[in-house]
Write an enzyme that holds these catalytic residues in place. Sequence first.
Site, PDB file in Angstrom:
ATOM      1  N   LYS A 103     -48.262 -34.465 -33.541  1.00 16.94           N
ATOM      2  CA  LYS A 103     -48.798 -34.122 -33.455  1.00 16.94           C
ATOM      3  C   LYS A 103     -49.098 -34.082 -34.698  1.00 16.94           C
ATOM      4  CE  LYS A 103     -47.603 -29.028 -30.909  1.00 16.94           C
ATOM      5  NZ  LYS A 103     -46.937 -28.136 -31.049  1.00 16.94           N
ATOM      6  N   LYS A 108     -47.193 -22.399 -20.763  1.00 20.06           N
ATOM      7  CA  LYS A 108     -46.667 -21.882 -22.535  1.00 20.06           C
ATOM      8  C   LYS A 108     -45.613 -20.574 -21.446  1.00 20.06           C
ATOM      9  CE  LYS A 108     -48.867 -23.192 -26.380  1.00 20.06           C
ATOM     10  NZ  LYS A 108     -47.340 -23.880 -27.618  1.00 20.06           N
TER      11      LYS A 108
END
Length: 352
Positions: free
Chosen positions: A257, A149
């Site tokens: 997702k 990230k």
Amino acid sequence: MRLEFAPYLLHFKEPGGTSRGVMTEKPTFLIKVYEEDNPEHYGIGEAAVFPGLSPEADGNYVWKLTELMANVAIGKSTDLSRHSSIQFGLEQALLDYSCGCRGVYFPSPFTVGDTSIEINGLVWMGDFDRMIERIRQKLEEGFRCIKLKIGAIDWRREVEMIEYVRRIFDPESLVIRVDANGGFTFEEALPKLERLADLGVHSIEQPLKSGNMEQMACLCRKSPLPIALDEELIGKYTTAEREKMLDVIRPHYIILKPALCGGFSGGEEWIALAGQRGIGWWVTSALESNVGLNAIAQWTSYLGAKGAQGLGTGGVFTDNFTTPVRLEGDRLRFDVSSPFDYGQFSDLKWHS
């Protein structure tokens, strides 16, 4: 048939940092379906709502669950086209029920323990030293693909961090993916992507905020680094909207997702549309509890997904549920010796 739902609050072991902020807890809802004359025999699913990311995460969410509950009781359908996480949870519960209420959603070689799923090691944002420590831990655990990230600490330090990894592992021995969560501006994005490409990074997720299709399309055309779209898929409810986004932007990959892109059915439509356009894909979880993760892992294996998938391990929460899915090194496996325990849901506050 009857349906009930129960809220549940998950707590992070350590604060989870992204470019959108730091999370310490994550709400979710469990859904169960059963026949009225046998309420102890039920299918379980998770409506994995994601505040700040799920469009349906508002004050009407519980009312939508209540509407679904009432409609199931009278055999009426419910429009869940704009409630992706509820669609996801309902699909799980119905699949589990149809497969005998044993925590199996997609029977496959995975659910009998014959195959496993390679996953990437996710390294959350933090200060430089903490992220380096987390990277070292993932490498020691045997991960051959890590996802970083980025976008929250100083860019030069983030580059230094990737340089550190590359001094130890070349691109052939370790895949590095990065996720900016929309943290770059259009003006700064291309030079940053060029630097990441120089470092042998595999791909970047969502470099720009979603909703800027023309800018993202321009970046995809010029980038030396493959771009994967994540948040850009959220809120595209119809086939026409999904086709338009893919045709305008032409990404290299899309990231699925299920809780955010229309459940399993929506995810499978995205895969079909992407395949028609030569666009690659992989599956990523969205901070579900182990209930949702179990279902996503089974779906991922059922689809025959290739390469490292972005599935979580459930280990980030202090108060998770227990399922047969286990992490062994960098692979998820289904432990057939550990039956799914439905007793762990008995004390939840079920709405009926």
